[in-house]
Design an enzyme around this catalytic site. Structure first.
Site, PDB file in Angstrom:
ATOM      1  N   LYS A 127     -18.053  44.353  13.961  1.00  0.00           N
ATOM      2  CA  LYS A 127     -17.834  43.329  14.977  1.00  0.00           C
ATOM      3  C   LYS A 127     -19.124  42.518  15.213  1.00  0.00           C
ATOM      4  O   LYS A 127     -20.201  42.915  14.753  1.00  0.00           O
ATOM      5  CB  LYS A 127     -17.364  44.014  16.269  1.00  0.00           C
ATOM      6  CG  LYS A 127     -16.025  44.759  16.098  1.00  0.00           C
ATOM      7  CD  LYS A 127     -15.567  45.399  17.408  1.00  0.00           C
ATOM      8  CE  LYS A 127     -14.222  46.098  17.241  1.00  0.00           C
ATOM      9  NZ  LYS A 127     -13.717  46.628  18.537  1.00  0.00           N
ATOM     10  N   TYR A 138      -5.212  41.371  16.799  1.00  0.00           N
ATOM     11  CA  TYR A 138      -5.021  42.226  17.976  1.00  0.00           C
ATOM     12  C   TYR A 138      -3.703  41.921  18.698  1.00  0.00           C
ATOM     13  O   TYR A 138      -3.589  42.172  19.905  1.00  0.00           O
ATOM     14  CB  TYR A 138      -6.199  42.056  18.936  1.00  0.00           C
ATOM     15  CG  TYR A 138      -7.458  42.798  18.520  1.00  0.00           C
ATOM     16  CD1 TYR A 138      -7.438  44.180  18.270  1.00  0.00           C
ATOM     17  CD2 TYR A 138      -8.685  42.143  18.391  1.00  0.00           C
ATOM     18  CE1 TYR A 138      -8.594  44.868  17.900  1.00  0.00           C
ATOM     19  CE2 TYR A 138      -9.848  42.826  18.024  1.00  0.00           C
ATOM     20  CZ  TYR A 138      -9.789  44.185  17.783  1.00  0.00           C
ATOM     21  OH  TYR A 138     -10.935  44.872  17.435  1.00  0.00           O
ATOM     22  N   ASN A 185     -18.052  47.868  21.125  1.00  0.00           N
ATOM     23  CA  ASN A 185     -18.023  49.120  20.345  1.00  0.00           C
ATOM     24  C   ASN A 185     -18.221  48.926  18.842  1.00  0.00           C
ATOM     25  O   ASN A 185     -17.876  49.800  18.049  1.00  0.00           O
ATOM     26  CB  ASN A 185     -16.776  49.944  20.690  1.00  0.00           C
ATOM     27  CG  ASN A 185     -15.479  49.274  20.296  1.00  0.00           C
ATOM     28  OD1 ASN A 185     -15.480  48.205  19.711  1.00  0.00           O
ATOM     29  ND2 ASN A 185     -14.371  49.912  20.610  1.00  0.00           N
ATOM     30  N   HIS A 189     -14.425  48.005  13.988  1.00  0.00           N
ATOM     31  CA  HIS A 189     -12.966  48.210  13.985  1.00  0.00           C
ATOM     32  C   HIS A 189     -12.566  49.060  12.782  1.00  0.00           C
ATOM     33  O   HIS A 189     -13.130  48.923  11.704  1.00  0.00           O
ATOM     34  CB  HIS A 189     -12.246  46.862  13.882  1.00  0.00           C
ATOM     35  CG  HIS A 189     -10.792  47.025  13.556  1.00  0.00           C
ATOM     36  ND1 HIS A 189      -9.846  47.337  14.509  1.00  0.00           N
ATOM     37  CD2 HIS A 189     -10.124  46.990  12.368  1.00  0.00           C
ATOM     38  CE1 HIS A 189      -8.660  47.461  13.926  1.00  0.00           C
ATOM     39  NE2 HIS A 189      -8.799  47.252  12.624  1.00  0.00           N
ATOM     40  N   GLU A 237      -3.351  44.561   8.297  1.00  0.00           N
ATOM     41  CA  GLU A 237      -4.677  43.973   8.544  1.00  0.00           C
ATOM     42  C   GLU A 237      -5.325  43.496   7.237  1.00  0.00           C
ATOM     43  O   GLU A 237      -5.950  42.432   7.200  1.00  0.00           O
ATOM     44  CB  GLU A 237      -5.559  44.993   9.271  1.00  0.00           C
ATOM     45  CG  GLU A 237      -5.087  45.231  10.708  1.00  0.00           C
ATOM     46  CD  GLU A 237      -5.689  46.456  11.383  1.00  0.00           C
ATOM     47  OE1 GLU A 237      -5.262  46.764  12.506  1.00  0.00           O
ATOM     48  OE2 GLU A 237      -6.585  47.102  10.795  1.00  0.00           O
TER      49      GLU A 237
HETATM   50  P1  DAT Z   1      -9.588  50.878  18.599  1.00  0.00           P
HETATM   51  O1  DAT Z   1     -10.543  49.737  18.332  1.00  0.00           O
HETATM   52  O2  DAT Z   1     -10.309  52.184  18.745  1.00  0.00           O
HETATM   53  O3  DAT Z   1      -8.465  50.941  17.586  1.00  0.00           O
HETATM   54  P2  DAT Z   1      -7.671  49.700  20.423  1.00  0.00           P
HETATM   55  O4  DAT Z   1      -6.931  49.248  19.217  1.00  0.00           O
HETATM   56  O5  DAT Z   1      -6.893  50.425  21.473  1.00  0.00           O
HETATM   57  O6  DAT Z   1      -8.909  50.628  20.031  1.00  0.00           O
HETATM   58  O7  DAT Z   1      -8.376  48.465  21.125  1.00  0.00           O
HETATM   59  C1  DAT Z   1      -8.964  47.457  20.345  1.00  0.00           C
HETATM   60  C2  DAT Z   1     -10.260  47.060  20.975  1.00  0.00           C
HETATM   61  O8  DAT Z   1     -10.017  46.521  22.264  1.00  0.00           O
HETATM   62  C3  DAT Z   1     -11.237  48.208  21.206  1.00  0.00           C
HETATM   63  O9  DAT Z   1     -11.990  48.506  20.062  1.00  0.00           O
HETATM   64  C4  DAT Z   1     -12.080  47.651  22.308  1.00  0.00           C
HETATM   65  C5  DAT Z   1     -11.089  46.834  23.131  1.00  0.00           C
HETATM   66  N1  DAT Z   1     -10.582  47.646  24.238  1.00  0.00           N
HETATM   67  C6  DAT Z   1      -9.687  48.658  24.172  1.00  0.00           C
HETATM   68  N2  DAT Z   1      -9.444  49.176  25.367  1.00  0.00           N
HETATM   69  C7  DAT Z   1     -10.219  48.470  26.231  1.00  0.00           C
HETATM   70  C8  DAT Z   1     -10.441  48.505  27.625  1.00  0.00           C
HETATM   71  N3  DAT Z   1      -9.801  49.380  28.406  1.00  0.00           N
HETATM   72  N4  DAT Z   1     -11.320  47.625  28.152  1.00  0.00           N
HETATM   73  C9  DAT Z   1     -11.964  46.722  27.388  1.00  0.00           C
HETATM   74  N5  DAT Z   1     -11.799  46.626  26.063  1.00  0.00           N
HETATM   75  C10 DAT Z   1     -10.941  47.481  25.498  1.00  0.00           C
HETATM   76 MG    MG Z   2      -6.930  49.661  17.204  1.00  0.00          MG
END
Ligand code: DAT
Ligand code: MG
Length: 154
Positions: A13, A53, A116, A119, A130
């Site tokens: 990212k 997303y 974080n 991805h 994806e």
């Molecule tokens: P991951 O990236 O572990 O697959 P995800 O698909 O649930 O997690 O979410 C995608 C991204 O969205 C994640 O890397 C960071 C952001 N995100 C997820 N939950 C969040 C939250 N509660 N607050 C802010 N950003 C969030």
């Molecule tokens: Mg995810």
């Protein structure tokens, strides 16, 4: 297709790029024994990120997520190997770095969920979607790593 050819979509990212972690992150997948299939350095559009997303479009953090992800270039990659989707997620750590164990990428290099740094696809099905979103077929390189017989039993 044998299990060794499972593929995942990994993306460093904008914060991972800005913080100079590109080499460190790629190194971990390379050293593990996984095979690089495609890689490009791109400035993603908000439209691409909204598609990437799409499943999260109803979440309150969606707009901020897309803005952060569009804030700079990312490294888009396809990697291949046995159980790579699951193992890749384990190497990333938990979505929230605060819950990620030391030794994982998110556990070692970041602090908050909204920064974080990386991805990774969460299932083979989403990996396929994806990969098709970020790469054209002809960008996926067909090659045989020289160390294959030393990484896999057969
Ligand atoms: P991951 O990236 O572990 O697959 P995800 O698909 O649930 O997690 O979410 C995608 C991204 O969205 C994640 O890397 C960071 C952001 N995100 C997820 N939950 C969040 C939250 N509660 N607050 C802010 N950003 C969030
Ligand atoms: Mg995810």
């Amino acid at each position: 297709m044998s299990g060794n050819q499972e593929r995942t979509y990994l993306m460093i990212k904008p914060d991972g790029v800005q913080r100079g972690l590109v080499g460190e992150i790629i190194k971990r997948f390379e050293q593990k024994g996984f095979k690089l299939v495609a890689l490009k350095f791109v400035q993603p559009t908000e439209e691409m990120l909204q598609k990437h997303y799409a499943d999260l479009s109803g979440r309150p953090f969606f707009a901020g997520l897309v803005k952060y992800m569009a804030s700079g270039p990312v490294v888009a990659m396809v990697w291949e190997g046995l159980n790579i989707v699951k193992t890749g997620r384990q190497m990333l750590g938990e979505t929230n770095p605060a819950d990620s164990k030391p030794g994982t990428i998110r556990g070692d290099f970041c602090i908050q969920v909204g920064r974080n740094i990386m991805h990774g696809s969460d299932s083979v099905e989403s990996a396929n979607k994806e990969i098709a979103l970020w790469f054209k077929d002809e960008e996926l390189v067909s090659w045989q790593p020289a160390d294959k017989v030393w990484v896999y039993e057969d």
